[in-house]
Enzyme design. Structure first.
Site: not given
Ligand code: BGC
Length: 911
Positions: A490, A497, A550, A762, A783
């Site tokens: 990823e 974030d 976001w 996370e 995270h």
């Molecule tokens: C990420 C997050 C991101 C999210 C979206 C994840 O896979 O690691 O931190 O904001 O997806 O919901």
């Protein structure tokens, strides 16, 4: 006698001069946030400096800047291309260059002197410089070069070289370079610069950054050789989930232009073109997610030196690629930082050999080993051990963080990887080595080269570990873009974030350049309807955009950059993007209510597995959307005000009013309850001023009761967490904020700390109480999002903040809020004006507060519980000291303003 007299006069004059010199001086010169930067492409670069004064209450009253193209000449007042003259002003940050049009590829030297309000004059500062990049695309005379064909599969890294002559005395030599893919360049066998993963990551077809390196000292008279290696990186390697690769293209290539200037005024340019030679070398595979395979037997020796025999090498192919998209690199690239030795060598229950470096970090392992030719070692990287103590990497999903090295034999071999990075604490070793000597291995942390700016410390070791974890979450995920995680398949620039963590990040490190760059990427990947992609650079597609919390990165980060650095330019630059996002939300709303589309919501909020009595803290996603719609609109209004856009300020103020009305109508019952009774719902409503004054006290009560109903636990996810403690403090419940902060059981910030975390996880329960893991699909141990509590720790607990009316710490507030049986908390921050400190302790019934306000800034102090106390500063009663503003009491506290200086307050306290 006369001589004696002269001697004394001279002696006194010298003393006097040095006293004056000590009283006031200027240092820390910066051009566009950086010291002596290369490749500046701003037409009018902004200059900043710091003022050192031994006297309290020092303000700059005037400055004079001079700029020239010759360093020595400038100090002598010669060859000046711009002299600002004596400017009566207190501006010491972001003063614009105001001279003639800047030339490309030129080094400009500058210095500044100032006067202060005490009648002191500082001497001219030391000379600092900036160098301008290639300001027009037409100045790129080099050609893009590549191997003979495009490759769609991962293959060996190509290496390129070129021999050239340099005759005459060199005044300066600057290399301009970029690539499709990643590059590492050498001149005469020496690596150029300390950067890694260059040219960094942007949406390459829209914006490709080039770097400028001063290479004068690497050049020699006569024959020279320049060379570079290419790796797949973000351009062509695996990117995002689903094993996708070649996102930006199939073909690696580079653009290289070396400009040599001789002292006699002539110039020579060495360009990448068809005369370069290429081959492949020892890097058989290199991929950001999947590590590297390196066969030392294939090394090409001194391939980047002039005498190397390259007769078997092929000629490079020139290819057509856009030069219009080239922009100079303005943010720090990744460099190497801390090194870790092996803490322990573990033999796991399964019999694996695992190195434990003691810290979950991001970077790679370097080693020095010897073994016979053809034998190999493989390093597999993981963040945690499983419950039984075995090596674990199932949470990496498809990413294979494997580094394999094949020995050439014949002695000690040193190695570290090139175009990859790993997130790890543990390294499993396999291969042909019979014995492992831990001293042969070092883990090296690699991250964007940001200066550390903040420290935070308390009397509570668990909180100190939390701060440590927050900082390491930041280090590990600031890899040219702010990533969600650094290990699995990823590692993307998730916008949500980044926005929740921004303010904390800006305390810990100088993130100005880093985010100036990334916010440009946000704007350049913004969709034409104003929507913001989930990740920037956008590698997910145009449907993956527009989620509340976001997309608000578009408004939240620029506004907070302005707050943290006082930088108006970022607001001006980002304004169309900010407006685009708000207008997008409006376009999706009906009757001012935004209740359509996909949203992540309060991501990863508390949701117990055995939820049979409705304890899951679900918050209606459209309620969240409406709250953030209001927040972004508010920030746009603020921005329009700062930028003097009167009519837009009015227009969006009216919109904001309607958004709030629609919120009340839809989500609040007539008695003032919210349709979602979660902590996040109340936190967002209170934090974004969605409720009328009369409903707020009751909402705070609901929030506190909710927290208590969970046994003083938080239940918030990504969107509620950053504001939770702030809301409690703002409404007088710092006591509850402390209960949450100091909570050690799940869900809480200290639960992972108690479980041995060295970074932020996370999920609140990445590792459960019984040692088992959360789902492998999404369980990162690095995270930063929940690390957003750092902002509250700095601003409320230690109490160090900037006043929004004079942002960037021109006016500093120091208003600590002690609590939770903590006896000491201290925050230090290197601001653009200099060091600011708020450091309190409670000792023998006394509250002791040390405050430092840098010169040319002022402070507003709030002493908690001091309303009726006799307060001293440096042992003297407060009211006997001159220079403080009017002392007022505010509730139980005492407030007053101060000028710059160091202060030590003390008074008896009852808490
Ligand atoms: C990420 C997050 C991101 C999210 C979206 C994840 O896979 O690691 O931190 O904001 O997806 O919901």
């Amino acid at each position: 006698m006369r001589n004696y007299h002269i001697g004394i006069v001279l002696f006194c004059t010298i003393l006097n001069l040095s006293a004056v010199a000590q009283q006031l001086s200027v240092n820390g010169l910066r051009t566009e946030y950086r010291s002596n930067p290369m490749g500046i492409d701003a037409a009018e670069p902004r200059l900043s400096w710091k003022i050192i004064s031994s006297r309290r209450n020092t303000m700059q009253t005037a400055y004079q800047i001079r700029v020239g193209t010759d360093s020595a000449g400038l100090s002598a007042g010669k060859a000046v291309v711009w002299d600002s003259g004596n400017q009566k002003s207190d501006a010491s940050v972001f003063v614009r260059y105001g001279g003639a049009l800047l030339k490309s590829g030129t080094r400009y030297f500058w210095q500044v002197r100032i006067k202060d309000n005490h009648g002191n004059s500082a001497a001219w500062s030391t000379v600092n410089s900036w160098h301008t990049g290639l300001l027009r695309p037409a100045e790129w005379t080099a050609q893009w070069i590549s191997t003979s064909s495009a490759d769609t599969v991962a293959g060996p890294s190509p290496i390129f070289r070129k021999v050239f002559a340099s005759e005459g005395k060199v005044k300066s030599a600057v290399l301009y370079i970029t690539a499709h893919g990643l590059y590492e360049a050498q001149l005469n066998g020496k690596r150029i610069g300390n950067d890694h993963l260059a040219p960094g990551w942007t949406s390459y077809h829209k914006r490709l950054l080039y770097q400028s390196y001063e290479v004068t000292s690497l050049l020699k008279e006569g024959q020279n050789a320049i060379g570079f290696t290419l790796g797949d990186g973000w351009y062509r390697g695996y990117l995002a989930f689903d094993r996708r690769r070649d996102f930006y293209g199939k073909r690696l290539s580079a653009l290289v232009q070396l400009v040599i200037e001789y002292t006699n005024g002539t110039k020579k340019t060495v360009n990448s073109d068809g005369s370069w030679k290429y081959n492949t070398g020892p890097i058989l595979r290199s991929d950001l997610y999947n590590g590297e395979i390196y066969d030392a037997r294939l090394e090409k020796g001194d391939w980047a030196t002039a005498n190397y025999n390259d007769t078997n090498w092929k000629n490079a192919t020139t290819i057509q690629a856009d030069k219009e998209v080239l922009e100079s690199s303005i943010s720090p690239l990744a460099t190497k930082h801390e090194q870790f030795s092996v803490l322990k060598v573990i033999t796991t229950p399964k019999g694996e050999t695992v190195l434990d470096f003691g810290q979950n970090l991001v970077g790679w392992v370097s080693f020095k080993l010897s073994a016979k030719a053809g034998s190999y070692i493989q390093l597999e990287h993981g963040e945690v051990l499983d419950k039984a103590g075995n090596f674990y990497d199932a949470n990496l999903r498809h990413a294979k963080q494997h580094v394999k090295y094949i020995f050439k034999g014949g002695g000690l071999e040193s190695y570290e990887p090139h175009f990859t990075y790993q997130g790890f604490r543990y390294v499993k070793i396999t291969g042909d080595l019979a014995k492992i000597d831990p001293s042969s291995f070092k883990a090296i942390a690699v991250y964007s080269n940001m200066d550390p700016t903040g420290t935070f410390n308390t009397s509570n070791p668990l909180l100190n570990q939390l701060q440590h974890n927050i900082q390491w979450g930041q280090k590990g995920n600031f890899m040219d873009v702010p990533t969600d995680c650094p290990q699995r398949d990823e590692r993307l620039g998730w916008t949500g974030d980044a926005q929740v963590f921004f303010r904390t990040a800006a305390f810990n490190m100088d993130v100005a350049g880093f985010f100036t760059k990334w916010m440009k990427d946000v704007a350049s990947d913004q969709l034409s309807n104003g929507s913001i992609p989930f990740v920037i650079p956008n590698v997910l597609g145009s449907n993956d955009a527009g989620s509340t919390g976001w997309g608000d990165v578009a408004t939240i980060i620029p506004w907070n950059m302005y707050i943290a650095y006082g930088d108006k330019e970022i607001l001006a630059t980002q304004y169309p993007s900010m407006k685009g996002w708000v207008d997008f939300m409006t376009s999706k709303s009906k009757d001012d209510l935004w209740n359509t589309g996909f949203h992540f919501g309060d991501w990863l909020f508390y949701r117990p597995n055995d939820d049979n009595d409705g304890r899951s803290a679900i918050t209606d996603k459209y309620l969240i959307a409406q709250a953030f719609y209001a927040h972004s609109t508010q920030l746009l209004v603020n921005t329009a005000r700062v930028l003097g856009k009167k009519s837009e300020e009015e227009k969006y103020t009216e919109l904001l009013d309607r958004i709030k009305k629609a919120f009340l109508k839809e989500y609040i019952t007539p008695n003032g309850r919210m349709v979602s009774g979660s902590q996040t719902a109340y936190v967002l409503a209170l934090n974004f001023d969605m409720l009328p004054e009369n409903l707020r006290p009751q909402a705070v009560d609901f929030l506190v009761r909710n927290i208590e109903s969970y046994g003083n636990h938080l239940t918030t996810g990504f969107l509620g967490t950053p504001y939770l403690c702030h809301v409690l403090s703002r409404f007088g419940r710092t006591d509850v904020a402390y209960r949450l902060l100091l909570q050690e059981t799940y869900p809480s910030w200290l639960y992972p700390v108690k479980m041995g975390a060295t970074t932020i996880w996370e999920r609140w329960d990445g590792i459960k109480q019984d040692g088992s893991f959360q789902t492998t699909d999404m369980n990162s141990f690095n995270h930063y999002a929940y690390g957003a509590i750092g902002d509250w720790m700095y601003r409320v607990m230690a109490g160090l903040d900037t006043d929004e009316s004079a942002p960037g710490y021109k006016k500093i507030t120091v208003a600590p809020q002690p609590g939770g049986n903590i006896s000491h908390a201290a925050a230090e921050l290197e601001t653009l004006y200099g060091l600011a400190v708020s450091d309190w302790k409670i000792e023998n019934g006394f509250f002791k507060l040390k405050v430092v306000i840098p010169a040319n800034a002022s402070g507003q102090i709030r002493l908690p519980g001091a309303a009726n106390a006799s307060v001293t500063e440096g042992g003297i009663a407060l009211n006997a000291i001159k220079g403080f503003g009017k002392i007022v009491t505010s509730g139980k506290d005492m407030e007053f303003s101060v000028g710059s200086g160091t202060y030590q307050f003390e008074y008896p306290i009852k808490l």
